[in-house]
Write an enzyme that holds these catalytic residues in place. Structure first.
Site, PDB file in Angstrom:
ATOM      1  CG  HIS A 135      -1.941  -1.099   1.212  1.00  0.00           C
ATOM      2  ND1 HIS A 135      -2.740  -1.394   0.129  1.00  0.00           N
ATOM      3  CD2 HIS A 135      -2.257  -2.019   2.167  1.00  0.00           C
ATOM      4  CE1 HIS A 135      -3.515  -2.437   0.428  1.00  0.00           C
ATOM      5  NE2 HIS A 135      -3.236  -2.835   1.661  1.00  0.00           N
ATOM      6  CG  ASP A 177      -5.063  -9.961   3.717  1.00  0.00           C
ATOM      7  OD1 ASP A 177      -4.697 -10.551   2.694  1.00  0.00           O
ATOM      8  OD2 ASP A 177      -4.837  -8.747   3.925  1.00  0.00           O
ATOM      9  CG  HIS A 210      -6.784  -5.301   1.854  1.00  0.00           C
ATOM     10  ND1 HIS A 210      -6.221  -6.150   2.790  1.00  0.00           N
ATOM     11  CD2 HIS A 210      -7.993  -4.914   2.339  1.00  0.00           C
ATOM     12  CE1 HIS A 210      -7.061  -6.254   3.829  1.00  0.00           C
ATOM     13  NE2 HIS A 210      -8.135  -5.525   3.574  1.00  0.00           N
TER      14      HIS A 210
HETATM   15 ZN   LIG Z   1      -4.304  -7.070   2.935  1.00  0.00          ZN
END
Ligand SMILES: [Zn+2]
Length: 341
Positions: free
Chosen positions: A160, A284, A197
């Site tokens: 990220h 995740d 993500h």
């Molecule tokens: Zn993640």
């Protein structure tokens, strides 16, 4: 059958970054390292490659800010505490966005360099982030030296983090630093991001480039962090058009659909004709992860590993997310078995 055991790269400096009441804890990486060793992985020394490979990906401003942010914040009258912004630059709304202006105060700089309030800077954050980048670089060097499989057991995670922004528990973009290092040595990397993500920072770093292919499977940003990117219509820009591939999935995706989508990703990666596959490895996507809704089982990572290996490329695994500590061991074991199959 891949006979060589994975080479493991790890730095204990990650333990210095230990946020309170936060899912991104040191136990995650200790569990992963333990099972990778038990599976026959060979721990290798890491090399300190210095700041220059970090500067090849991140701005000098960010790299000047991060090492001193905690100390500067803690010298405020309120005393020592985690450095978290209370205000964000939202640069597209600010006249200074393209001017190169950087706010002078620590509060102003926190909001200038950070994307969210999820990513505290603590006394040990910089050494941990720096160590994780060196772990990724050392693993990249091994793959560049023809190791078939290297695992960068990185913490904190990185995908990220942008050129000049940190956030989403990430400070330095470990996989991007590794990919850039390989490009500078004549390699043609593809990055596959299988964290729950979207790998927004990685995508942004390579978005206008044709020399690194980026592909991400992730929960639909209409429903999940990072909310503002990772949509299917993001395909790259200018020279990079066609070199970003986003495959958003419904948050509650199960194994069958996930594996079918992974097959699409791997076909696109093979079409790029890379000579090395970098994997932003998140766990995740596992059922019960506190940060995700997908329903993969630890055993789902065996066919995932097989799909990665079928491309016939050297594989560099770079650890990203995965927060249900009890499921990490069986999932990593299944992944390594799948790759070795
Ligand atoms: Zn993640």
């Amino acid at each position: 059958m891949m006979s060589d055991s994975p080479l493991l790269f790890y730095s204990s400096t990650h333990r210095q970054h230990n946020p309170v009441d936060h899912p991104e804890v040191p136990q995650r990486i200790e569990a992963l390292l333990e099972v990778a060793l038990a599976a026959g992985g060979q721990l290798r020394e890491i090399t300190d490659w210095g700041l220059s490979p970090l500067l090849a990906v991140h701005s000098a401003g960010l790299l000047n800010f991060l090492p001193w942010a905690y100390e500067r914040f803690s010298s405020l009258p309120e005393g020592p505490r985690a450095a978290i912004p209370d205000c964000f630059a939202v640069r597209q709304l600010a006249e200074y966005g393209a001017s190169g202006y950087i706010p002078r105060t620590i509060w102003g700089q926190l909001g200038h360099y950070c994307t969210d309030n999820l990513t505290p800077i603590l006394p040990g954050t910089w050494p941990a982030a720096y160590g994780a980048a060196q772990v990724a670089l050392s693993a990249a060097a091994a793959v560049g030296d023809r190791a078939p499989l290297a695992y960068a057991v990185c913490r904190p995670p990185g995908h990220h983090a942008y050129h000049d922004l940190y956030g989403g528990y990430c400070y330095l973009n470990n996989v991007a630093i590794a990919a850039q290092w390989l490009v500078e040595r004549g390699h043609r990397p593809a990055i596959l991001d299988i964290d729950y993500h979207h790998g927004n920072g990685t995508q942004a770093i390579f978005y206008e480039r044709a020399d690194v292919f980026f592909c991400s499977l992730h929960a639909d940003p209409e429903e999940e962090y990072p909310y503002y990117c990772g949509f299917a219509n993001e395909v790259g820009r200018d020279e990079g058009e066609g070199y970003s591939l986003n495959l958003p999935l419904p948050p509650a995706t199960e194994e069958v659909v996930y594996l079918r989508t992974l097959g699409r990703a791997m076909n696109a990666i093979v079409d790029f004709r890379p000579d090395v596959l970098l994997v932003s490895l998140g766990f995740d996507t596992l059922a019960g992860d506190p940060q995700g809704e997908m329903r993969l089982q630890p055993a789902s990572f065996r066919p995932i590993g097989r799909a990665l290996a079928e491309a016939g490329l050297p594989v560099l695994l770079v650890q990203e997310g995965g927060y249900k500590v009890a499921s990490l061991r069986p999932a990593l074991l299944a992944l390594l078995e799948g790759i070795a199959y």
